[in-house]
Design a protein around this motif. Sequence first.
Motif, PDB file in Angstrom:
ATOM      1  N   ARG A 195      -2.217  27.733  24.226  1.00  0.00           N
ATOM      2  CA  ARG A 195      -3.259  28.749  24.083  1.00  0.00           C
ATOM      3  C   ARG A 195      -4.637  28.126  23.879  1.00  0.00           C
ATOM      4  N   VAL A 196      -4.674  27.049  23.088  1.00  0.00           N
ATOM      5  CA  VAL A 196      -5.969  26.408  22.824  1.00  0.00           C
ATOM      6  C   VAL A 196      -6.488  25.684  24.055  1.00  0.00           C
ATOM      7  N   VAL A 197      -5.583  25.048  24.827  1.00  0.00           N
ATOM      8  CA  VAL A 197      -5.996  24.303  26.016  1.00  0.00           C
ATOM      9  C   VAL A 197      -6.708  25.219  27.001  1.00  0.00           C
ATOM     10  N   GLU A 198      -6.291  26.516  27.027  1.00  0.00           N
ATOM     11  CA  GLU A 198      -6.930  27.449  27.943  1.00  0.00           C
ATOM     12  C   GLU A 198      -8.431  27.568  27.671  1.00  0.00           C
ATOM     13  N   GLY A 199      -8.783  27.442  26.390  1.00  0.00           N
ATOM     14  CA  GLY A 199     -10.209  27.533  26.062  1.00  0.00           C
ATOM     15  C   GLY A 199     -10.900  26.187  25.954  1.00  0.00           C
ATOM     16  N   GLN A 200     -10.141  25.097  26.227  1.00  0.00           N
ATOM     17  CA  GLN A 200     -10.700  23.747  26.048  1.00  0.00           C
ATOM     18  C   GLN A 200     -11.867  23.495  26.994  1.00  0.00           C
ATOM     19  N   THR A 201     -11.646  23.798  28.278  1.00  0.00           N
ATOM     20  CA  THR A 201     -12.681  23.517  29.275  1.00  0.00           C
ATOM     21  C   THR A 201     -13.942  24.328  28.975  1.00  0.00           C
ATOM     22  N   LYS A 202     -13.745  25.606  28.638  1.00  0.00           N
ATOM     23  CA  LYS A 202     -14.897  26.449  28.324  1.00  0.00           C
ATOM     24  C   LYS A 202     -15.635  25.922  27.105  1.00  0.00           C
ATOM     25  N   ALA A 203     -14.879  25.493  26.101  1.00  0.00           N
ATOM     26  CA  ALA A 203     -15.497  24.986  24.885  1.00  0.00           C
ATOM     27  C   ALA A 203     -16.296  23.723  25.151  1.00  0.00           C
ATOM     28  N   ARG A 204     -15.736  22.823  25.961  1.00  0.00           N
ATOM     29  CA  ARG A 204     -16.459  21.588  26.273  1.00  0.00           C
ATOM     30  C   ARG A 204     -17.732  21.872  27.054  1.00  0.00           C
ATOM     31  N   ARG A 205     -17.623  22.830  28.012  1.00  0.00           N
ATOM     32  CA  ARG A 205     -18.837  23.189  28.761  1.00  0.00           C
ATOM     33  C   ARG A 205     -19.884  23.788  27.829  1.00  0.00           C
ATOM     34  N   GLU A 206     -19.419  24.592  26.858  1.00  0.00           N
ATOM     35  CA  GLU A 206     -20.345  25.230  25.938  1.00  0.00           C
ATOM     36  C   GLU A 206     -21.045  24.189  25.066  1.00  0.00           C
ATOM     37  N   VAL A 207     -20.265  23.195  24.588  1.00  0.00           N
ATOM     38  CA  VAL A 207     -20.860  22.124  23.780  1.00  0.00           C
ATOM     39  C   VAL A 207     -21.905  21.358  24.570  1.00  0.00           C
TER      40      VAL A 207
END
Length: 236
Positions: A195-207
């Motif tokens: 579940r967390v990996v699904e948001g990993q890419t978005k989170a990295r882009r956001e950072v």
Amino acid sequence: MMKERGMEVVMPCVPEIVAFDDDKLGEAFANLESSMKMDLNQIAISEEHIHRHRLEIALTFLSIYCSDNGPLFHGLRLKIDSLHHEIRTTMSSFKQASATLDTLNKLEEKEKLVDEKYSQQMEAAINLVSEISNTKKGMAELKEEILQAQLNSKEKEFKGYEVKFSSLEQQKEEQVSDTMGLMEEYEVVKKDKSRVVEGQTKARREVEKVKNDWPSCVANLRKTTLLLAILLKRKL
């Protein structure tokens, strides 16, 4: 005076332009200058958010100051309020994205620990099965000797094997139960990680986005504070 450093133009510190009779006004500019020298990570994740609070208090004070000092400062007040909102949004986005990445790192560490424990448990289970097999073989051999020789001492030894076999069987049941528990825990960790990996890419882009936007935000803040300082100098 502005100085050139390669292709970068560095604006002067506010204290180099004007000296303030108002201690609170001077403190606000000093806190802004200190914040503009920090990177986003230093401000957003400082202990007890002290740097972030100083920056917000300074911006709030300057907004009120501009509001109280006539139409000449009203445009700057709007700009300061806009930058204040932009900084809050940036901090919030950075904090959320960083928290997501931190959660993923923790889950990966937990997954690694569970996997190591599972490997150790499987190795212990294999050794136990081997010991059980050897024990059963010894029991069979000893029983055969008892049947052939009818020796009481052998019967006593056989009972010892029975006790040992019963203990080993109990250990086996406990290990099977522990292994099943580890397998269930492993599946839970895998599901949480998925579940967390699904948001990993978005989170990295956001950072990356907020880090890239931060220098522009600081530049706008520096220009605004410089203009405010110049107006204050004229007023003073």
